[in-house]
Design a protein around this motif. Structure first.
Motif, PDB file in Angstrom:
ATOM      1  N   PHE A  70     -51.377  68.773  84.392  1.00 37.93           N
ATOM      2  CA  PHE A  70     -50.430  69.927  84.298  1.00 37.93           C
ATOM      3  C   PHE A  70     -49.654  70.132  83.331  1.00 37.93           C
ATOM      4  O   PHE A  70     -49.507  71.186  82.397  1.00 37.93           O
ATOM      5  N   LEU A  71     -48.784  69.083  83.333  1.00 42.38           N
ATOM      6  CA  LEU A  71     -47.868  68.881  82.238  1.00 42.38           C
ATOM      7  C   LEU A  71     -48.266  68.844  80.805  1.00 42.38           C
ATOM      8  O   LEU A  71     -47.551  69.301  79.776  1.00 42.38           O
ATOM      9  N   THR A  72     -49.385  68.102  80.666  1.00 49.29           N
ATOM     10  CA  THR A  72     -49.923  68.001  79.259  1.00 49.29           C
ATOM     11  C   THR A  72     -50.524  69.199  78.817  1.00 49.29           C
ATOM     12  O   THR A  72     -50.499  69.667  77.711  1.00 49.29           O
ATOM     13  N   GLY A  73     -51.051  70.082  79.960  1.00 46.07           N
ATOM     14  CA  GLY A  73     -51.633  71.346  79.541  1.00 46.07           C
ATOM     15  C   GLY A  73     -50.245  72.351  79.002  1.00 46.07           C
ATOM     16  O   GLY A  73     -50.581  73.302  78.394  1.00 46.07           O
ATOM     17  N   ARG A  74     -49.028  72.263  79.823  1.00 49.68           N
ATOM     18  CA  ARG A  74     -48.123  72.918  79.479  1.00 49.68           C
ATOM     19  C   ARG A  74     -47.482  72.616  78.091  1.00 49.68           C
ATOM     20  O   ARG A  74     -47.134  73.568  77.468  1.00 49.68           O
ATOM     21  N   LEU A  75     -47.549  71.491  77.684  1.00 51.16           N
ATOM     22  CA  LEU A  75     -47.224  70.943  76.467  1.00 51.16           C
ATOM     23  C   LEU A  75     -48.043  71.509  75.333  1.00 51.16           C
ATOM     24  O   LEU A  75     -47.823  71.964  74.252  1.00 51.16           O
ATOM     25  N   ASP A  76     -49.336  71.533  75.671  1.00 45.70           N
ATOM     26  CA  ASP A  76     -50.321  72.156  74.803  1.00 45.70           C
ATOM     27  C   ASP A  76     -50.163  73.629  74.497  1.00 45.70           C
ATOM     28  O   ASP A  76     -50.162  74.144  73.344  1.00 45.70           O
ATOM     29  N   GLN A  77     -49.719  74.230  75.443  1.00 43.18           N
ATOM     30  CA  GLN A  77     -49.592  75.728  75.518  1.00 43.18           C
ATOM     31  C   GLN A  77     -48.064  75.900  74.574  1.00 43.18           C
ATOM     32  O   GLN A  77     -48.172  76.928  73.775  1.00 43.18           O
ATOM     33  N   GLN A  78     -47.276  75.017  74.655  1.00 44.85           N
ATOM     34  CA  GLN A  78     -45.951  75.104  74.006  1.00 44.85           C
ATOM     35  C   GLN A  78     -46.331  74.881  72.261  1.00 44.85           C
ATOM     36  O   GLN A  78     -45.864  75.612  71.367  1.00 44.85           O
ATOM     37  N   LEU A  79     -47.377  74.025  72.264  1.00 46.15           N
ATOM     38  CA  LEU A  79     -47.809  73.624  70.784  1.00 46.15           C
ATOM     39  C   LEU A  79     -48.487  74.826  70.255  1.00 46.15           C
ATOM     40  O   LEU A  79     -48.253  75.242  69.006  1.00 46.15           O
ATOM     41  N   HIS A  80     -49.178  75.552  71.192  1.00 46.81           N
ATOM     42  CA  HIS A  80     -49.957  76.760  70.463  1.00 46.81           C
ATOM     43  C   HIS A  80     -48.907  77.877  70.176  1.00 46.81           C
ATOM     44  O   HIS A  80     -49.325  78.539  69.537  1.00 46.81           O
ATOM     45  N   ASP A  81     -48.084  78.031  71.024  1.00 50.06           N
ATOM     46  CA  ASP A  81     -47.111  79.106  70.899  1.00 50.06           C
ATOM     47  C   ASP A  81     -46.186  78.844  69.657  1.00 50.06           C
ATOM     48  O   ASP A  81     -45.663  79.801  68.976  1.00 50.06           O
ATOM     49  N   ALA A  82     -46.000  77.571  69.381  1.00 49.23           N
ATOM     50  CA  ALA A  82     -45.007  77.258  68.540  1.00 49.23           C
ATOM     51  C   ALA A  82     -45.776  77.405  67.028  1.00 49.23           C
ATOM     52  O   ALA A  82     -45.062  77.745  65.976  1.00 49.23           O
ATOM     53  N   GLY A  83     -47.049  77.193  67.077  1.00 54.55           N
ATOM     54  CA  GLY A  83     -47.980  77.563  65.745  1.00 54.55           C
ATOM     55  C   GLY A  83     -47.560  76.574  64.782  1.00 54.55           C
ATOM     56  O   GLY A  83     -47.200  75.595  64.878  1.00 54.55           O
ATOM     57  N   GLU A  84     -47.922  76.883  63.496  1.00 52.92           N
ATOM     58  CA  GLU A  84     -47.793  76.004  62.434  1.00 52.92           C
ATOM     59  C   GLU A  84     -46.678  76.370  61.544  1.00 52.92           C
ATOM     60  O   GLU A  84     -46.521  75.869  60.482  1.00 52.92           O
ATOM     61  N   ARG A  85     -45.914  77.245  61.990  1.00 50.15           N
ATOM     62  CA  ARG A  85     -44.691  77.717  61.229  1.00 50.15           C
ATOM     63  C   ARG A  85     -43.800  76.531  60.675  1.00 50.15           C
ATOM     64  O   ARG A  85     -43.375  76.457  59.531  1.00 50.15           O
ATOM     65  N   PHE A  86     -43.511  75.466  61.536  1.00 52.92           N
ATOM     66  CA  PHE A  86     -42.605  74.472  61.144  1.00 52.92           C
ATOM     67  C   PHE A  86     -43.319  73.557  60.105  1.00 52.92           C
ATOM     68  O   PHE A  86     -42.719  73.319  58.854  1.00 52.92           O
ATOM     69  N   PRO A  87     -44.474  73.042  60.225  1.00 47.95           N
ATOM     70  CA  PRO A  87     -45.065  72.256  59.336  1.00 47.95           C
ATOM     71  C   PRO A  87     -45.387  73.018  57.930  1.00 47.95           C
ATOM     72  O   PRO A  87     -45.227  72.430  56.754  1.00 47.95           O
ATOM     73  N   ALA A  88     -45.828  74.576  58.250  1.00 44.09           N
ATOM     74  CA  ALA A  88     -45.950  75.136  56.789  1.00 44.09           C
ATOM     75  C   ALA A  88     -44.566  75.268  56.001  1.00 44.09           C
ATOM     76  O   ALA A  88     -44.779  75.559  54.806  1.00 44.09           O
ATOM     77  N   SER A  89     -43.388  75.389  56.765  1.00 41.53           N
ATOM     78  CA  SER A  89     -42.295  75.581  55.817  1.00 41.53           C
ATOM     79  C   SER A  89     -41.875  74.478  55.196  1.00 41.53           C
ATOM     80  O   SER A  89     -40.810  74.395  54.276  1.00 41.53           O
ATOM     81  N   LEU A  90     -42.468  73.160  55.609  1.00 42.86           N
ATOM     82  CA  LEU A  90     -42.047  71.950  54.746  1.00 42.86           C
ATOM     83  C   LEU A  90     -42.258  71.880  53.311  1.00 42.86           C
ATOM     84  O   LEU A  90     -41.352  71.482  52.535  1.00 42.86           O
ATOM     85  N   GLU A  91     -43.353  72.571  52.961  1.00 43.72           N
ATOM     86  CA  GLU A  91     -43.502  73.003  51.391  1.00 43.72           C
ATOM     87  C   GLU A  91     -42.719  73.746  50.779  1.00 43.72           C
ATOM     88  O   GLU A  91     -42.059  73.694  49.870  1.00 43.72           O
ATOM     89  N   HIS A  92     -42.530  74.911  51.281  1.00 40.38           N
ATOM     90  CA  HIS A  92     -41.803  76.054  50.691  1.00 40.38           C
ATOM     91  C   HIS A  92     -40.960  76.574  51.842  1.00 40.38           C
ATOM     92  O   HIS A  92     -41.031  77.455  52.728  1.00 40.38           O
ATOM     93  N   GLY A  93     -39.505  75.782  51.948  1.00 39.31           N
ATOM     94  CA  GLY A  93     -38.682  76.105  52.889  1.00 39.31           C
ATOM     95  C   GLY A  93     -37.857  77.082  52.747  1.00 39.31           C
ATOM     96  O   GLY A  93     -37.096  77.677  53.279  1.00 39.31           O
ATOM     97  N   GLY A  94     -37.781  77.905  51.484  1.00 39.62           N
ATOM     98  CA  GLY A  94     -36.776  79.015  51.029  1.00 39.62           C
ATOM     99  C   GLY A  94     -37.319  80.430  51.743  1.00 39.62           C
ATOM    100  O   GLY A  94     -38.366  80.467  52.495  1.00 39.62           O
TER     101      GLY A  94
END
Length: 482
Positions: A22-46
């Motif tokens: 159950f907790l792992t599923g919640r964690l996966d849901q948080q990952l899905h909600d967070a999306g790829e915004r943070f890793p995508a901003s590592l190349e073009h942070g401005g």
């Protein structure tokens, strides 16, 4: 207790597995909600419009090295081009208020681990030496790269471990309490059965093979509606039946023993009279026809044989009645020497050998009866072995017991006779038949039974070990106390 332990273990494992899922599923849901915004901003942070990853609205951190908006502390981001990690950072607490992206130095093993994560938009658990265990999700970016977002699994593991600890403590306490309560309850409920077992133990120690039958102990009464009460009632009923049967058996044995003693005593006088008249007739000075003389000789011989049988029966009846024997010091070595001398005279065709200990063997008992034991064993060996057989008599002391052995190399005792060889009126059929036909049979079938009875009356016993070519009778008599 075993079933309860298995049940507790099953419940605990099921709860831990379910909570972890159950907790792992919640964690996966948080990952899905967070999306790829943070890793995508590592190349073009401005906040430049030329940012191809969709962060034109700006919102990067104050250093412009990653978009950490709405990102949980500890969030991990990585960007891969091909199988190469170009950027990797983690959201950490920045100075003052807010958060900041901190670069992460990955080792070669960590890079290979991240490169192996499939870009399927699903959660996967990886172990990064630079950080810790992480739940990561990989998706493909707009530039053909792979963007990985991860959250630490430490909160999930901490929660699961705490549940494991709580379950172990609670179930352990429950098992201990159940075990204690169960043991107390079982002991309390089985108290009547314990009393039945104690009564059975007392009964098992009673001598049942012979002797008078007294009043046996009975199991205490219990609730007849319970299983234990029914067992106690059935046990007492069984004891009553056995006691009655043994009482009847004892009465029958007493009547038979009394009859044998009385008959033997009464027969001694007429048998002696018949023998005396036969001897007197043979001494008649006048001529006696040969057939009459032969008949008188047979009458005398059979009368002598009957006299021996009557004496043996009377002796056995007295021993069965428990009449005490003499208790005097007896030099068993001297008795052996005398008995072997007599046997050599009766059986000169046999080879007689002696194996005696250096010191004389002395026991406490009845010298006449012990001599009778030796005479019967030697006569038995002589009569049941062919001429030329070797008969060895040995006498020694072992652990406070005088051990007398009579061994012969004859044909042995027949297999069907061995189990009852010490019973009364047991004969070796072949030898007995030959003796009767030749007019020389003197065996009464009581010799070995007298050996056994006298040995037991002295506190010892007799045993037989027989095979073709080797037969040994072993008599054991305690030294000193008989």
């Amino acid at each position: 207790m075993v079933l309860l332990a298995v049940s507790c273990a099953a419940v605990g494992v099921a709860a831990v597995v379910e909570l972890n899922g159950f907790l792992t599923g919640r964690l996966d849901q948080q990952l899905h909600d967070a999306g790829e915004r943070f890793p995508a901003s590592l190349e073009h942070g401005g906040t430049l419009p030329s940012d191809h990853d969709g962060d034109q609205d700006g919102g990067g951190d104050k250093d412009g090295d990653g978009d950490t908006r709405r990102q949980t502390v500890g969030t991990f981001g990585a960007r891969l081009v091909g199988d190469t990690v170009t950027n990797a950072a983690v959201v950490g607490s920045g100075p003052g208020a807010g958060t900041g992206a901190l670069d992460v130095t990955l080792g070669a093993a960590d890079r290979r681990t991240l490169a192996a994560v499939p870009a399927d938009g699903r959660g996967h658990t990886v172990e990064l030496s630079a950080l810790d265990d992480y739940r990561v999700m990989a998706v493909r970016g707009r530039d053909g790269d792979v963007l990985i977002t991860g959250l630490p699994t430490e909160p999930v593991e901490a929660t699961v471990h705490r549940l494991e600890l709580v379950a172990a403590v609670v179930f352990g306490a429950a098992l201990a309490l159940a075990g204690f309560a169960g043991a107390v309850w079982v002991r309390w409920s089985l108290r009547p059965l314990s009393r039945v077992a104690a009564t059975a133990t007392k009964v098992s120690r009673l001598p049942l093979s012979s002797g008078e039958v007294g009043l046996w102990p009975r199991a205490p009464e219990a609730d007849p509606r319970s299983e234990v009460g029914r067992v106690a009632d059935a046990f007492n009923t069984m004891l009553g039946h056995v006691e009655d049967a043994l009482t009847k058996r004892q009465a029958s044995e007493e009547r038979l023993r009394s009859f044998a003693a009385d008959a033997s005593h009464e027969l001694r006088t007429p048998v002696a009279s018949i023998r005396g008249h036969a001897e007197l007739a043979l001494l008649h000075p006048g001529p006696v026809p040969p057939k009459v003389a032969r008949a008188l000789e047979r009458i005398e011989a059979e009368a002598a044989r009957m006299g021996e049988m009557v004496d043996d029966l009377l002796l056995l009846a007295r021993l069965d009645a428990g009449r005490p024997l003499e208790r005097l010091p007896v030099d068993l070595t001297r008795l052996v020497l005398d008995a072997v001398t007599d046997a050599q005279a009766a059986g000169p065709g046999h080879r007689w050998t002696l194996e005696l200990s250096e010191e004389p063997v002395t026991v406490t008992g009845d010298a006449h009866r012990l001599h009778q034991v030796l005479a019967n064993l030697l006569a038995n060996a002589r009569l049941h072995t062919p001429v030329g057989s070797t008969i060895t008599i040995s006498l020694e002391t072992e652990d406070g017991t005088a051990v007398l052995k009579v061994h012969d190399d004859g044909p042995g005792v027949a297999a069907d006779v061995r189990p009852r060889v010490f019973e009364r009126f047991t004969h070796g059929d072949r030898r007995r038949a030959e003796g009767v036909e030749n007019g020389t049979g003197t065996g009464t079938g009581l010799g070995l039974s007298i050996v056994a009875a006298v040995a037991e009356a002295h506190g010892g016993g007799v045993a037989l070990d027989s095979a073709p070519g080797s037969t040994t009778f072993t008599v054991r008599i305690p030294v000193g106390n008989g």
